[in-house]
Design an enzyme around this catalytic site. Structure first.
Site, mmCIF file in Angstrom:
data_model
loop_
_atom_site.group_PDB
_atom_site.id
_atom_site.type_symbol
_atom_site.label_atom_id
_atom_site.label_comp_id
_atom_site.label_asym_id
_atom_site.label_seq_id
_atom_site.Cartn_x
_atom_site.Cartn_y
_atom_site.Cartn_z
ATOM 1 N N LEU A 513 8.827 69.900 -71.174
ATOM 2 C CA LEU A 513 9.495 69.208 -70.064
ATOM 3 C C LEU A 513 9.546 67.708 -70.314
ATOM 4 C CD1 LEU A 513 7.821 71.042 -67.053
ATOM 5 C CD2 LEU A 513 10.143 71.351 -67.896
ATOM 6 N N GLY A 516 4.583 61.865 -72.938
ATOM 7 C CA GLY A 516 4.207 60.504 -72.583
ATOM 8 C C GLY A 516 2.939 60.165 -73.309
ATOM 9 N N GLY A 517 2.352 59.059 -72.902
ATOM 10 C CA GLY A 517 1.166 58.605 -73.583
ATOM 11 C C GLY A 517 -0.012 59.549 -73.450
ATOM 12 N N GLY A 519 0.146 62.835 -73.216
ATOM 13 C CA GLY A 519 0.355 64.109 -73.873
ATOM 14 C C GLY A 519 1.656 64.717 -73.413
ATOM 15 N N SER A 520 1.957 65.896 -73.939
ATOM 16 C CA SER A 520 3.227 66.535 -73.616
ATOM 17 C C SER A 520 3.068 67.494 -72.438
ATOM 18 C CB SER A 520 3.738 67.296 -74.823
ATOM 19 O OG SER A 520 3.853 66.416 -75.904
ATOM 20 N N LYS A 535 0.110 70.227 -68.698
ATOM 21 C CA LYS A 535 0.008 68.975 -69.463
ATOM 22 C C LYS A 535 -1.094 69.119 -70.499
ATOM 23 C CE LYS A 535 0.865 64.467 -68.767
ATOM 24 N NZ LYS A 535 1.590 63.729 -67.802
ATOM 25 N N ASP A 631 -0.331 53.572 -64.551
ATOM 26 C CA ASP A 631 0.846 53.924 -65.345
ATOM 27 C C ASP A 631 2.033 54.296 -64.452
ATOM 28 O OD1 ASP A 631 2.365 54.339 -67.603
ATOM 29 O OD2 ASP A 631 1.588 56.353 -67.980
#
Ligand SMILES: *[C@@H]1O[C@H](CO)[C@@H](O)[C@H](O)[C@H]1NC(C)=O
Ligand SMILES: *[C@@H]1O[C@H](CO)[C@@H](O)[C@H](O)[C@H]1NC(C)=O
Ligand SMILES: *[C@@H]1O[C@H](CO)[C@@H](O)[C@H](O)[C@H]1NC(C)=O
Ligand SMILES: *[C@@H]1O[C@H](CO)[C@@H](O)[C@H](O)[C@H]1NC(C)=O
Ligand SMILES: *[C@@H]1O[C@H](CO)[C@@H](O)[C@H](O)[C@H]1NC(C)=O
Ligand SMILES: *[C@@H]1O[C@H](CO)[C@@H](O)[C@H](O)[C@H]1NC(C)=O
Ligand SMILES: *[C@@H]1O[C@H](CO)[C@@H](O)[C@H](O)[C@H]1NC(C)=O
Ligand SMILES: *[C@@H]1O[C@H](CO)[C@@H](O)[C@H](O)[C@H]1NC(C)=O
Ligand SMILES: *[C@@H]1O[C@H](CO)[C@@H](O)[C@H](O)[C@H]1NC(C)=O
Ligand SMILES: *[C@@H]1O[C@H](CO)[C@@H](O)[C@H](O)[C@H]1NC(C)=O
Ligand SMILES: *[C@@H]1O[C@H](CO)[C@@H](O)[C@H](O)[C@H]1NC(C)=O
Ligand SMILES: *[C@@H]1O[C@H](CO)[C@@H](O)[C@H](O)[C@H]1NC(C)=O
Length: 838
Positions: A513, A516-517, A519-520, A535, A631
């Site tokens: 989906l 990012g920093g 993880g996926s 995640k 973030d």
């Protein structure tokens, strides 16, 4: 004098030796004069005590080098090394001195191992001294003592030689990386070989004077990163520089040389650029409260973009730690270097090739091993062939060929010698290719022995494996039916999943989906057919127990504007989080999309801004412990079917611990949302989230990323432009996303703009709290006109001024002017001071 302690005999001896043998330098001096030497533990300290020069040992190495380091930074950080390549072993018998107008480092046998090479006649006629300046520059100049120099203006001192002209891996403020037009010499930054060896490594940063840009090269030849040309304000491929409120870059081009130099807007920040051993250039600032260097910018962003980072036959993998692994059949050439994260030596074969097969044909030929999902190396040799078999045999028949690739189109590529720049791609990356690498036939022989015993062993092990598999499956089935099937909650309200559960739910992490920093994120379906977002956390710096504690805390936080955590997995080093799945995914996919039919109207954007503010206010003000998100950006605002926003990833900053700043910096574009205090080293408070939220609001209004150039090529940084329009009471609707065709309530747009501008104030206490933001957006609180934050004023180029003033002055309508007066006279407003939003 220090407090008196009892001095042990060895100490006393040392002290005696020190006093008897080293009369040359006075303690705390900043100068070596013609008749002086520096040796042993003696150091030079610059006038205001910023820098120190002396012998040092890098890491656990027993080698000694002359270097300069920060005096005020508690972790020894070397910024310059004299004898990079030739260390000395004994600092008491080695010495740094001045001979014949040159600085010389003499080794134990008083032989020069390093010297400045100044051949000026004048240097012999008058005395020469070496002075360590407060900007970290070590200069050789004429004079009798440093008191004859104007140390408060270092650049005015004429020098015969300076360390700034001979940088190692660090570019300090005031330093330069130049091309000298007279000597035709390039000054380059070269990485250390590894953390314990300052000898020049393979990575270097240099000026490309024909294009006014900087390049990073591998082995001085293969270029793998460029800053893009300087356009007067920024390097074009480093758009985040536009948000640069730390460094003031200047371009100089005169008859003698051309270079860039930079200074710090706030000289009290300790900050540096380095060409790191990782092959990346990095910006770091010293954080005094945590006593560590905070890396907040690095290029190239991905480690595997560094050319040949893993050396020959090494494969770089962005999703593994360490990043480098040898291909199967290979082992690190030097284990010690690999332990020091120096992979440049690469890998060597475990078994030597048979090629060229000597004499008779009895010797087994080499074979090829397939390595799927690879990014192919650069510089192949193309061969014309008719079939895959022919491609293989061309490679096999040439002993210098070590790999081939045959693509379905019929083209054949060969690579000779050690293959560099291999990258292992993730399973779902479409650009992955299968490369065939030559290995000794003996690597394959193990499974191909004579029959009989082998068959028995194979049958036996297959049966065993099957039995084990059944057992495992049974256990998993039992656990799953216990946990998910019956919906039984574990760890408070959270479900604990096994890794295999989540592998199954996500079909082996096949539907990504986003990434990012942290993880996926993958889409998954639980056995009870709930859709979830899974995640996969990367590089988590925490043990299992601490992870569970943190996760259960996050699990208890529930609010309509916060994404709900449903469960987690903690198994071995794997850490995963399971969230509710939201229909409309993340905000960035809606906000920045060009698809005209799906444009978010302004009302919806306003509601999303309000909902997000409510979620954040809850985290900041209503939780037992303040939760700072750290973030905030559109990618972390999820939208449900009704476009109700839900803040995702809260609590992760704490979960990631120390690795967090590293993670932040590797994220594309995130830099644009980071508050200045992230860099200047003060403790982070909830106001850092307010800043990021404000930056995001600007994007709600413009519908484009703040970091993007405007289409006409004019560098127009939206937040700066917006702030000016607000303050000058210009045409507010002109700020609006063109896709909205000015369809919006001007009052609401103006309110959003003002809030955004207040949120990005430099001073934390000038920014509103999230609670106040909610009240303002709800219309319960009136908002004052904000001042333009200093960080937005910086880097405003002249073109932008022109663009802005023509637009605002021509569009200043009477409507907006009358609104001003009504605003200031509004009874709801609680005007307190000019420095406060409400
Ligand atoms: C070093 O030179 C300075 C003048 O240049 C002189 O005053 C001093 O006495 C000398 N010191 C020694 C130890 O020779
Ligand atoms: C130095 O060696 C010690 C023990 O071998 C080790 O624990 C430590 O991490 C090393 N330090 C560095 C900077 O490599
Ligand atoms: C000092 O340097 C000279 C020249 O480089 C070298 O021949 C000599 O072996 C060195 N002495 C020691 C003790 O390393
Ligand atoms: C020193 O400079 C001279 C002349 O400029 C040059 O020939 C010589 O190679 C240099 N030596 C070193 C070690 O750089
Ligand atoms: C030293 O330099 C500073 C800054 O340029 C200047 O203000 C000052 O007057 C200079 N002092 C002397 C003694 O020249
Ligand atoms: C770097 O380039 C030089 C020639 O320019 C070559 O001799 C050397 O082998 C190269 N180093 C590596 C690690 O490939
Ligand atoms: C940036 O540096 C240049 C040259 O050093 C200087 O003239 C300019 O005033 C500086 N700008 C700011 C905003 O400090
Ligand atoms: C730098 O200046 C020289 C003249 O001194 C000029 O010929 C050259 O084009 C300039 N280079 C750049 C990149 O502006
Ligand atoms: C260029 O170098 C010459 C000789 O070294 C010097 O006189 C001159 O001032 C320099 N020009 C500039 C612009 O620095
Ligand atoms: C030929 O191969 C054998 C076995 O690999 C090896 O022992 C021998 O030294 C080789 N002879 C030559 C001339 O290379
Ligand atoms: C093997 O390949 C290399 C590089 O393409 C080439 O230079 C060499 O001539 C080839 N050797 C043979 C025997 O074909
Ligand atoms: C194969 O050829 C087609 C058409 O020429 C091209 O689009 C495609 O990229 C090629 N595939 C590869 C793997 O080179």
């Amino acid at each position: 004098m220090k407090t008196k302690k009892s001095i042990s005999p060895p100490m006393l001896l040392l002290l005696f030796l020190y006093l008897s043998l080293k009369p040359h330098l006075s303690i705390g001096a900043d100068t070596i004069s013609a008749n002086q030497t520096l040796s042993g533990d003696e150091t030079l300290v610059s006038k205001d005590g910023n820098f120190e020069l002396g012998f040092f040992e890098p890491g656990n190495s027993s080698n000694l080098y002359i270097g300069i380091w920060y005096k005020k930074v508690s972790v020894q950080t070397v910024v310059w090394v004299a004898n990079r390549e030739i260390p000395v072993k004994d600092k008491y018998s080695s010495e740094l001195t001045i001979q014949d107008g040159n600085l010389v480092l003499l080794n134990e046998s008083k032989m020069p191992v390093w010297f400045t090479n100044v051949t000026s006649a004048s240097s012999r006629s008058s005395p020469v001294i070496a002075v360590l300046l407060d900007n970290g520059n070590f200069i050789l100049t004429q004079g009798s003592s440093s008191s004859s120099l104007n140390l408060s203006d270092p650049s005015s001192i004429p020098s015969l030689w300076e360390s700034f002209d001979n940088p190692t891996d660090t570019w300090l403020p005031g330093g330069k990386l130049s091309y000298n037009k007279i000597t035709r010499k390039l000054q380059i930054l070269t990485s250390w070989k590894n953390s314990e060896d300052p000898a020049p490594g393979l990575f270097s940063l240099e000026l490309d004077r024909s294009n006014n840009q900087y390049l990073i090269k591998w082995n001085r030849s293969q270029e793998y990163w460029t800053s893009g040309p300087w356009n007067g304000n920024i390097f074009s491929l480093v758009p985040e520089m536009r948000l640069n409120y730390i460094y003031n870059f200047t371009y100089i081009n005169n008859t003698n040389e051309t270079y860039f130099t930079y200074s710090l807007y706030n000289p009290s920040i300790i900050s540096r650029f380095i060409m790191d051993v990782s092959g990346q250039i990095k910006q770091l600032s010293w954080l005094d409260n945590t006593k560590e260097w905070n890396m907040f910018w690095a290029q190239p962003r991905q480690q595997c973009e560094v050319y040949a980072y893993c050396g020959a036959f090494g494969a770089c993998n962005e999703n593994s730690l360490p990043f480098c692994n040898c291909l199967d059949g290979f082992k690190p050439k030097s284990e010690e270097d690999w332990d020091l994260k120096d992979y440049s030596g690469g890998c060597e074969r475990k078994m030597e090739l048979q090629c060229p097969s000597n004499s008779s044909g009895k010797v087994k030929k080499d074979k090829f091993w397939e390595y799927p999902q690879m990014q192919l190396p650069k510089n192949p040799v193309s061969v014309t062939v008719d079939s895959a078999g022919e491609c293989e045999s061309t490679c096999l028949n040439n002993c210098s060929c070590s790999a081939y690739y045959f693509d379905s189109n019929g083209s054949c590529s060969n690579w000779n010698g050690g293959i560099l720049g291999l990258e292992q791609l993730s399973a779902n990356d479409g650009s992955g290719r299968t490369i065939n690498v030559r290995l000794a036939a003996s690597e394959f022989s193990s499974g191909k022995n004579t029959t009989g015993i082998v068959i028995g062993a194979v049958v036996g092990s297959v049966v065993l494996v099957l039995v084990l598999l059944c057992l495992v499956l049974f256990v998993i089935w039992r656990r799953r039916s216990k946990m998910v099937g019956s919906g039984k909650a574990v760890e408070g309200s959270l479900l604990a999943f096994s890794y295999r559960d989540l592998q199954n739910a996500t079909k082996n992490f096949s539907e990504k989906l986003g990434g990012g920093g942290f993880g996926s994120v993958f889409k998954g379906t639980l056995p009870d057919s709930t859709v979830v977002a899974v995640k996969k956390l990367e590089s988590i710096g925490q043990g299992e127990k601490q992870f569970r504690t943190e996760v259960s805390t996050i699990g208890t936080i529930q609010h309509v504007n916060l994404a709900r955590l449903r469960g987690f997995c903690s198994e071995g080093d794997k850490r995963l989080l399971v969230y509710e799945y939201l229909e409309n995914r993340s905000l960035d996919s809606h906000l920045f999309r060009d698809n005209e039919s799906m444009v978010l109207d302004f009302k919806t954007r306003y509601q999303i801004a309000l909902g997000t503010a409510r979620g954040l206010a809850y985290l900041h003000e209503k939780c037992r412990e303040v939760i700072i998100h750290c973030d905030i950006k559109p990618g972390n605002i999820l939208l449900d079917a009704e476009f109700c926003p839900k803040v995702a990833d809260f609590g992760l900053a704490k979960l990631m611990g120390r690795d967090f700043s590293r993670v932040l910096t590797t994220m594309r574009g995130t830099r644009g949302y980071l508050a200045p205090e992230w860099i200047s080293g003060v403790a982070i408070t909830a106001k850092a989230d307010v800043y990021s939220y404000g930056m995001m609001l600007f994007e709600f209004i413009s519908g484009t990323r703040n970091s993007e150039n405007s289409l006409d090529g004019v560098v127009k940084f939206f937040p700066t432009w917006a702030a000016r329009v607000i303050i000058e009471e210009g045409d507010i609707l002109s700020l609006l996303d063109p896709k909205l065709d000015r369809v919006a309530d001007a009052e609401e747009v103006s309110r959003l703009c003002k809030v955004a501008c207040w949120c990005v104030q430099d001073e934390e206490n000038h920014r509103p709290s999230m609670g106040q933001v909610v009240q303002i957006l709800e219309g319960l609180l009136e908002v004052n006109l904000p001042p333009i934050p200093r960080s937005l004023q910086v880097f405003v180029d002249s073109q932008e001024h022109i663009v802005f003033f023509t637009e605002s002055s021509s569009n200043q309508s009477s409507e907006t002017q009358s609104k001003t007066s009504s605003t200031s006279a509004n009874s709801k407003s609680t005007i307190s001071s000019k420095d406060s939003p409400v």
